[in-house]
Design a protein around this motif. Structure first.
Motif, mmCIF file in Angstrom:
data_model
loop_
_atom_site.group_PDB
_atom_site.id
_atom_site.type_symbol
_atom_site.label_atom_id
_atom_site.label_comp_id
_atom_site.label_asym_id
_atom_site.label_seq_id
_atom_site.Cartn_x
_atom_site.Cartn_y
_atom_site.Cartn_z
ATOM 1 N N THR A 1 0.832 -1.205 0.000
ATOM 2 C CA THR A 1 0.000 0.000 0.000
ATOM 3 C C THR A 1 0.866 1.254 0.000
ATOM 4 O OG1 THR A 1 -1.614 -1.227 1.270
ATOM 5 C CG2 THR A 1 -1.895 1.153 1.229
ATOM 6 N N LYS A 2 1.943 1.229 0.783
ATOM 7 C CA LYS A 2 2.874 2.373 0.823
ATOM 8 C C LYS A 2 3.455 2.648 -0.563
ATOM 9 C CE LYS A 2 7.384 3.802 1.184
ATOM 10 N NZ LYS A 2 7.231 4.835 0.199
ATOM 11 N N PHE A 3 3.869 1.561 -1.254
ATOM 12 C CA PHE A 3 4.454 1.746 -2.594
ATOM 13 C C PHE A 3 3.446 2.386 -3.545
ATOM 14 C CE2 PHE A 3 7.879 -1.679 -1.930
ATOM 15 C CZ PHE A 3 8.930 -0.790 -2.047
ATOM 16 N N SER A 4 2.184 1.974 -3.461
ATOM 17 C CA SER A 4 1.241 2.589 -4.410
ATOM 18 C C SER A 4 0.851 3.990 -3.941
ATOM 19 C CB SER A 4 0.054 1.688 -4.711
ATOM 20 O OG SER A 4 -0.731 1.535 -3.599
ATOM 21 N N ARG A 5 0.769 4.202 -2.642
ATOM 22 C CA ARG A 5 0.413 5.537 -2.107
ATOM 23 C C ARG A 5 1.498 6.586 -2.398
ATOM 24 N NH1 ARG A 5 0.788 5.485 4.164
ATOM 25 N NH2 ARG A 5 2.969 5.700 3.598
ATOM 26 N N ASP A 6 2.768 6.222 -2.131
ATOM 27 C CA ASP A 6 3.844 7.233 -2.188
ATOM 28 C C ASP A 6 4.631 7.197 -3.489
ATOM 29 O OD1 ASP A 6 3.126 7.606 0.447
ATOM 30 O OD2 ASP A 6 4.880 6.600 1.292
ATOM 31 N N ASN A 7 4.665 6.057 -4.164
ATOM 32 C CA ASN A 7 5.637 5.901 -5.256
ATOM 33 C C ASN A 7 5.027 5.515 -6.592
ATOM 34 O OD1 ASN A 7 6.963 4.431 -2.522
ATOM 35 N ND2 ASN A 7 8.053 6.164 -3.366
ATOM 36 N N ASN A 8 3.705 5.399 -6.633
ATOM 37 C CA ASN A 8 3.065 5.035 -7.880
ATOM 38 C C ASN A 8 3.569 3.685 -8.391
ATOM 39 O OD1 ASN A 8 1.296 5.525 -9.912
ATOM 40 N ND2 ASN A 8 2.761 6.670 -11.185
ATOM 41 N N LEU A 9 3.840 2.766 -7.469
ATOM 42 C CA LEU A 9 4.358 1.443 -7.836
ATOM 43 C C LEU A 9 3.414 0.361 -7.334
ATOM 44 C CD1 LEU A 9 8.139 1.866 -6.878
ATOM 45 C CD2 LEU A 9 7.202 1.614 -9.182
ATOM 46 N N LYS A 10 3.128 -0.590 -8.208
ATOM 47 C CA LYS A 10 2.246 -1.694 -7.803
ATOM 48 C C LYS A 10 3.096 -2.938 -7.559
ATOM 49 C CE LYS A 10 -1.792 0.371 -8.543
ATOM 50 N NZ LYS A 10 -1.443 1.459 -7.615
ATOM 51 N N TYR A 11 3.308 -3.270 -6.318
ATOM 52 C CA TYR A 11 4.005 -4.515 -5.982
ATOM 53 C C TYR A 11 3.029 -5.419 -5.230
ATOM 54 C CZ TYR A 11 8.656 -2.509 -7.019
ATOM 55 O OH TYR A 11 9.751 -1.962 -7.631
ATOM 56 N N ASN A 12 2.866 -6.659 -5.707
ATOM 57 C CA ASN A 12 2.097 -7.648 -4.956
ATOM 58 C C ASN A 12 2.922 -8.093 -3.764
ATOM 59 O OD1 ASN A 12 0.165 -7.697 -6.979
ATOM 60 N ND2 ASN A 12 1.400 -9.182 -8.149
ATOM 61 N N VAL A 13 2.252 -8.716 -2.798
ATOM 62 C CA VAL A 13 3.000 -9.158 -1.607
ATOM 63 C C VAL A 13 4.104 -10.162 -1.969
ATOM 64 C CG1 VAL A 13 1.275 -8.637 0.154
ATOM 65 C CG2 VAL A 13 1.160 -10.819 -1.062
ATOM 66 N N SER A 14 3.910 -10.903 -3.048
ATOM 67 C CA SER A 14 4.947 -11.883 -3.428
ATOM 68 C C SER A 14 6.201 -11.194 -3.982
ATOM 69 C CB SER A 14 4.399 -12.845 -4.477
ATOM 70 O OG SER A 14 4.057 -12.108 -5.638
ATOM 71 N N GLN A 15 6.118 -9.903 -4.207
ATOM 72 C CA GLN A 15 7.277 -9.169 -4.744
ATOM 73 C C GLN A 15 8.009 -8.394 -3.646
ATOM 74 O OE1 GLN A 15 4.527 -7.309 -7.863
ATOM 75 N NE2 GLN A 15 6.481 -7.361 -8.923
ATOM 76 N N ILE A 16 7.587 -8.590 -2.415
ATOM 77 C CA ILE A 16 8.139 -7.807 -1.305
ATOM 78 C C ILE A 16 8.891 -8.729 -0.348
ATOM 79 C CG2 ILE A 16 7.447 -6.473 0.753
ATOM 80 C CD1 ILE A 16 5.168 -5.356 -1.108
ATOM 81 N N VAL A 17 10.069 -8.293 0.076
ATOM 82 C CA VAL A 17 10.836 -9.047 1.083
ATOM 83 C C VAL A 17 11.275 -8.079 2.174
ATOM 84 C CG1 VAL A 17 12.832 -10.536 1.535
ATOM 85 C CG2 VAL A 17 11.746 -10.570 -0.721
ATOM 86 N N VAL A 18 10.973 -8.436 3.404
ATOM 87 C CA VAL A 18 11.371 -7.617 4.559
ATOM 88 C C VAL A 18 12.671 -8.190 5.114
ATOM 89 C CG1 VAL A 18 10.673 -6.858 6.865
ATOM 90 C CG2 VAL A 18 8.937 -7.212 5.073
ATOM 91 N N SER A 19 13.616 -7.298 5.443
ATOM 92 C CA SER A 19 14.920 -7.771 5.914
ATOM 93 C C SER A 19 15.381 -6.999 7.138
ATOM 94 C CB SER A 19 15.965 -7.626 4.806
ATOM 95 O OG SER A 19 15.578 -8.391 3.683
ATOM 96 N N THR A 20 16.539 -7.402 7.647
ATOM 97 C CA THR A 20 17.099 -6.772 8.844
ATOM 98 C C THR A 20 17.844 -5.488 8.446
ATOM 99 O OG1 THR A 20 17.233 -8.968 9.814
ATOM 100 C CG2 THR A 20 18.535 -7.245 10.876
#
Ligand code: GLU
Length: 395
Positions: free
Chosen positions: A80-99
């Motif tokens: 949601t942040k990517f589409s709200r702030d950056n005009n980017l559509k990433y599905n959850v499968s395209q996102i990786v959270v790291s340290t």
């Protein structure tokens, strides 16, 4: 004991930012009154609403392993942040959270760069990019710039640096350490060049996105033809005063995200569960909530530029974002300061630390040997005192 260590570790340079911060800490512990302007770390507290989310997560017994790539809830809020702030559509499968964004960058470089492949770095570049590329046995290909081009490398210069070994280019806007921000036009020109070279990947480090003093932020992946081969890196450390929480993330093509997850599954198993829950809150609330920090950084920027411009031999640019100034101090090369001959920016930073008790970072580490980096993520009082000490030393 060096002979017992691997060649990789022996050859690895230590992080210049963290080394300087450790030196400053050590002197402080010995009772020396050090002003630490070396580390890029907001001096604000993490906002209460984010801390409360973390406390609730502890109380609600979030203590188990998380999915390797991050909680689904967090990945949804990042999407949601990517589409709200950056005009980017990433599905959850395209996102990786790291340290931390640092691990996000290391994952992506390890996942893509093969031994001998080149990674283009635009100087000044953040200290760890080159070390991360070397750890992957890649070859950093550095394009120089200086204050005369406002520390920006042009699309033409990038094209000249491309070879058949080029695998990746790292773009960092707003830039650490110069604070320069590429305009949409400049990024478009770079994208126009890269469209001719479909095998080059782009790592766009946007960690300073919100520390911006009024220039449009453009995500590289949003430019025509770039989405399919860009890894967008971001995190919460800088904007939300959460450096120690260690949460970074990427949005990337599915297959790259999968590769990063595979790697992370063998290295950390995933990022800290409480910090992930706090990050959901940080990203779900409006970014306007942190405007008070950005406004204060803006005031501090004005202050430090004003003060430093009165020091003989300091050449300064006017940063558009991040919280660093990156003066050219080469005027002092070959000169003596308090009995010490200055031959490099490292010598200069060391004299300033030892004699004025102000910690900064040498520009050598960022690929700009004429500069030092001064972080103004410190109180106005500390900034005034630090510059006055430097001024006294140089006079
Ligand atoms: N990114 C920050 C800096 O440049 C934090 C330290 C680091 O990880 O290098 O100062």
């Amino acid at each position: 004991m060096k002979e017992y260590l691997s060649d990789k570790i022996n050859d690895l340079p230590a992080s210049a930012t963290l080394t300087m911060a450790a030196k400053a800490r050590e002197l402080k512990n010995k009772g020396v009154d050090i002003i630490g302007l070396s580390l890029g770390e907001p001096d604000f507290n993490t906002p209460e609403y984010i801390k409360d989310a973390a406390i609730s997560a502890v109380k609600d017994n979030y203590n188990s392993y998380t999915p390797v790539d991050g909680y689904l809830e967090l990945k949804q809020s990042i999407s949601t942040k990517f589409s709200r702030d950056n005009n980017l559509k990433y599905n959850v499968s395209q996102i990786v959270v790291s340290t931390g964004a640092k691990q996000s960058i290391a994952n992506a470089v390890q996942a893509l760069v093969k031994p001998g492949e080149e990674v283009i770095l635009l100087a000044p570049f953040w200290v760890s990019y080159s070390a991360i590329v070397l750890m992957a046995e890649g070859v950093p290909k550095i394009i120089a710039s200086d204050i005369n081009s406002n520390f920006k490398v042009s699309a033409k210069e990038i094209e000249k640096a491309i070879t058949d070994k080029t695998k990746m280019i790292i773009i960092n806007s707003p830039n650490n350490p110069s604070g320069s921000i590429f305009s949409k036009k400049e990024l478009d020109e770079i994208a126009t060049v890269l469209r001719k070279y479909p095998n080059i990947f782009i790592l766009s480090d946007e960690i300073y996105e919100h520390i911006n003093y009024g220039v449009e932020h453009v995500s590289f992946a949003s430019l025509e033809g770039m989405y399919e081969r860009t890894i967008t890196v971001n995190g919460i450390a800088k904007a939300f005063a959460m450096t120690g929480w260690r949460i970074g993330y990427i949005g990337a093509p599915d297959w790259i995200a999968k590769a990063c997850t595979k790697l992370q599954g063998q290295v950390t198993s995933g990022a800290n569960c409480i910090a992930q829950k706090a990050t959901v809150k940080a990203l779900t609330e409006s970014p306007k909530k942190i405007n008070y920090m950005v406004e204060e950084f803006k005031e501090r920027k004005k202050l430090i530029i004003n003060l430093l411009s009165n020091i003989k031999g300091f050449k300064l640019n006017n940063p558009d974002g991040a919280f660093y100034v990156f003066p050219d101090i080469s005027y002092y090369f070959g000169k003596e300061i308090d009995g010490e001959i200055i031959n490099s920016a490292s010598d200069f930073a060391m004299v300033v630390l030892e004699k004025a008790h102000v910690a900064t970072v040498t520009g050598d580490a960022f690929g700009c040997p004429n500069n030092i980096r001064i972080s103004y993520a410190a109180s106005q009082e500390s900034i005034i005192e630090a510059v006055s000490r430097i001024n006294k030393l140089l006079n």
